[in-house]
Motif scaffolding. Structure first.
Motif, PDB file in Angstrom:
ATOM      1  N   LEU A   4       0.554  -1.217   0.045  1.00  0.00           N
ATOM      2  CA  LEU A   4       0.148   0.055   0.018  1.00  0.00           C
ATOM      3  C   LEU A   4       0.769   1.335  -0.051  1.00  0.00           C
ATOM      4  O   LEU A   4       1.651   1.411   0.658  1.00  0.00           O
ATOM      5  CB  LEU A   4      -0.760   0.071   1.044  1.00  0.00           C
ATOM      6  N   ASP A 197     -11.166  10.695 -10.551  1.00  0.00           N
ATOM      7  CA  ASP A 197     -10.241   9.439 -11.065  1.00  0.00           C
ATOM      8  C   ASP A 197     -10.079   9.670 -12.688  1.00  0.00           C
ATOM      9  O   ASP A 197      -8.820   9.190 -13.264  1.00  0.00           O
ATOM     10  CB  ASP A 197     -11.131   8.296 -10.854  1.00  0.00           C
ATOM     11  N   LYS A 201      -6.385   9.183 -14.697  1.00  0.00           N
ATOM     12  CA  LYS A 201      -6.320   8.759 -15.708  1.00  0.00           C
ATOM     13  C   LYS A 201      -5.532   9.387 -16.992  1.00  0.00           C
ATOM     14  O   LYS A 201      -4.642   8.924 -17.616  1.00  0.00           O
ATOM     15  CB  LYS A 201      -7.581   8.081 -16.166  1.00  0.00           C
ATOM     16  N   TRP A 232     -13.131   7.801  -2.211  1.00  0.00           N
ATOM     17  CA  TRP A 232     -11.659   7.792  -2.297  1.00  0.00           C
ATOM     18  C   TRP A 232     -11.298   6.581  -2.906  1.00  0.00           C
ATOM     19  O   TRP A 232     -10.061   6.233  -3.499  1.00  0.00           O
ATOM     20  CB  TRP A 232     -11.121   7.798  -0.673  1.00  0.00           C
ATOM     21  N   GLU A 233     -12.076   5.486  -2.713  1.00  0.00           N
ATOM     22  CA  GLU A 233     -11.576   3.955  -2.999  1.00  0.00           C
ATOM     23  C   GLU A 233     -11.296   3.704  -4.684  1.00  0.00           C
ATOM     24  O   GLU A 233     -10.325   3.258  -5.174  1.00  0.00           O
ATOM     25  CB  GLU A 233     -12.520   3.029  -2.615  1.00  0.00           C
ATOM     26  N   PRO A 234     -12.309   4.550  -5.387  1.00  0.00           N
ATOM     27  CA  PRO A 234     -11.854   4.370  -6.955  1.00  0.00           C
ATOM     28  C   PRO A 234     -10.668   5.284  -7.238  1.00  0.00           C
ATOM     29  O   PRO A 234      -9.806   5.096  -7.996  1.00  0.00           O
ATOM     30  CB  PRO A 234     -13.005   4.949  -7.311  1.00  0.00           C
ATOM     31  N   PHE A 236      -8.080   5.669  -5.284  1.00  0.00           N
ATOM     32  CA  PHE A 236      -6.772   4.907  -4.974  1.00  0.00           C
ATOM     33  C   PHE A 236      -6.462   3.971  -6.036  1.00  0.00           C
ATOM     34  O   PHE A 236      -5.476   3.354  -6.335  1.00  0.00           O
ATOM     35  CB  PHE A 236      -6.760   4.734  -3.455  1.00  0.00           C
ATOM     36  N   ALA A 237      -7.958   3.191  -6.555  1.00  0.00           N
ATOM     37  CA  ALA A 237      -7.416   2.232  -7.482  1.00  0.00           C
ATOM     38  C   ALA A 237      -7.094   2.679  -8.719  1.00  0.00           C
ATOM     39  O   ALA A 237      -6.162   1.917  -9.279  1.00  0.00           O
ATOM     40  CB  ALA A 237      -9.128   1.727  -7.654  1.00  0.00           C
ATOM     41  N   GLU A 238      -7.034   4.001  -9.081  1.00  0.00           N
ATOM     42  CA  GLU A 238      -6.551   4.547 -10.287  1.00  0.00           C
ATOM     43  C   GLU A 238      -5.134   4.516  -9.996  1.00  0.00           C
ATOM     44  O   GLU A 238      -4.217   4.540 -10.857  1.00  0.00           O
ATOM     45  CB  GLU A 238      -7.186   5.952 -10.753  1.00  0.00           C
ATOM     46  N   ALA A 240      -3.185   3.122  -8.090  1.00  0.00           N
ATOM     47  CA  ALA A 240      -2.501   1.810  -7.826  1.00  0.00           C
ATOM     48  C   ALA A 240      -2.206   1.418  -9.376  1.00  0.00           C
ATOM     49  O   ALA A 240      -1.133   0.502  -9.300  1.00  0.00           O
ATOM     50  CB  ALA A 240      -3.308   0.864  -6.959  1.00  0.00           C
ATOM     51  N   LYS A 241      -2.408   1.991 -10.402  1.00  0.00           N
ATOM     52  CA  LYS A 241      -2.087   1.482 -11.675  1.00  0.00           C
ATOM     53  C   LYS A 241      -0.913   1.910 -12.228  1.00  0.00           C
ATOM     54  O   LYS A 241      -0.333   1.662 -13.222  1.00  0.00           O
ATOM     55  CB  LYS A 241      -3.368   1.832 -12.746  1.00  0.00           C
ATOM     56  N   VAL A 270      -6.711   1.736   1.962  1.00  0.00           N
ATOM     57  CA  VAL A 270      -5.907   2.341   0.570  1.00  0.00           C
ATOM     58  C   VAL A 270      -4.529   2.640   0.736  1.00  0.00           C
ATOM     59  O   VAL A 270      -4.083   2.978  -0.029  1.00  0.00           O
ATOM     60  CB  VAL A 270      -6.845   3.065  -0.080  1.00  0.00           C
TER      61      VAL A 270
END
Length: 272
Positions: A4, A197, A201, A232-234, A236-238, A240-241, A270
């Motif tokens: 993380l 997000d 991207k 926040w979760e979406p 941090f998902a971006e 993480a890429k 996250v």
């Protein structure tokens, strides 16, 4: 070891004692925010630099500064205003050298007006880029020599690609992107910009810095994560890429409370 991302924070030197233990428990990135102040820039800040270095003894995270931003239009065309902008930029990058900082945050020159009006004019975007080059070229060259990176933070940007145009035009490793989550969410909520997000991207691996703050969609609140309406979760998902390892900097209005925001994100699973 957890993969993380590690949270960092932005703060003034006076708040370093309160957060020192937290900053040193992991290699947390730090952004010092005193040095945008024109009084410090014009009257010297050697004592403050010495104090900061003493308090940061043992700090293993990356160090950056927020550069000057008040009345700082990086696309200024009037030679008198250009002179002021270039002087402040030079003072900012010199302070990075004195502090041993390897990143400086500057504000995007693109406005809401630009979004709807630049294309009215023949070569409107190109003319704005030419003014940005005129004002930034010297400080970018200094940053290259120092191994410092200037990151351009979204402010009124409705189109996240505009700042990318600046990067492409310079083609310099000393210039990268920053995203302020609250600014992006504000532009999304009030003016129809893409959601946060999408800003991430669009930036991709040119993203080297993130200001983490929450808002209600109405104003630039700089609240702790969890106090506003950013998902926040979406987001941090971006993040993480990415492989660019951007600095994740909590930038909270009340810096004394930033651990609350950090704990909230840790609780979501996250970050750490």
């Amino acid at each position: 070891m957890s993969d993380l991302p590690v949270l960092g924070a932005a703060m003034c030197v006076k708040h370093l004692p309160q957060h020192r233990e937290w900053l040193l428990e992991l290699p947390r990135d730090l952004e010092l925010q005193d040095f945008y102040n024109w009084k410090l820039l014009d009257n010297g800040c050697d004592d403050l630099i010495a104090e900061a270095k003493k308090l940061l003894d043992g700090h293993e995270g990356r160090l950056g500064l927020h550069g000057p931003f008040y009345n700082m239009d990086l696309s200024a065309a009037d030679p008198l205003f250009q002179q002021a902008v270039r002087k402040r930029l030079d003072q900012g990058i010199e302070l990075c050298a004195k502090m041993g900082a390897d990143q400086m945050v500057l504000h995007s020159p693109y406005t809401i007006w630009d979004h709807n009006n630049l294309d009215i004019y023949d070569n409107g975007r190109q003319m704005k880029l030419e003014m940005i080059h005129a004002n930034l070229k010297d400080v970018v060259a200094k940053a290259e020599d120092m191994g410092c990176v200037i990151v351009l933070e979204n402010i009124e940007d409705l189109d996240p690609s505009y700042r990318m145009d600046i990067l492409k035009s310079f083609d310099s490793e000393a210039l990268a992107l920053s995203i302020d989550t609250g600014h992006a969410h504000y532009m999304h909520s009030c003016y129809g910009a893409p959601p946060v997000d999408y800003f991430i991207k669009s930036a991709g691996n040119t993203l080297q810095h993130v200001h983490i703050q929450d808002i209600d969609g109405y104003a630039d609140r700089h609240w702790n994560p969890g106090e506003g309406s950013i998902p926040w979760e979406p987001l941090f998902a971006e993040l993480a890429k990415l492989t660019s390892n951007p600095r994740l900097i909590l930038e909270i209005m009340d810096e004394t409370t930033l651990r609350k925001g950090a704990d909230y994100l840790v609780g979501l699973g996250v970050a750490r």
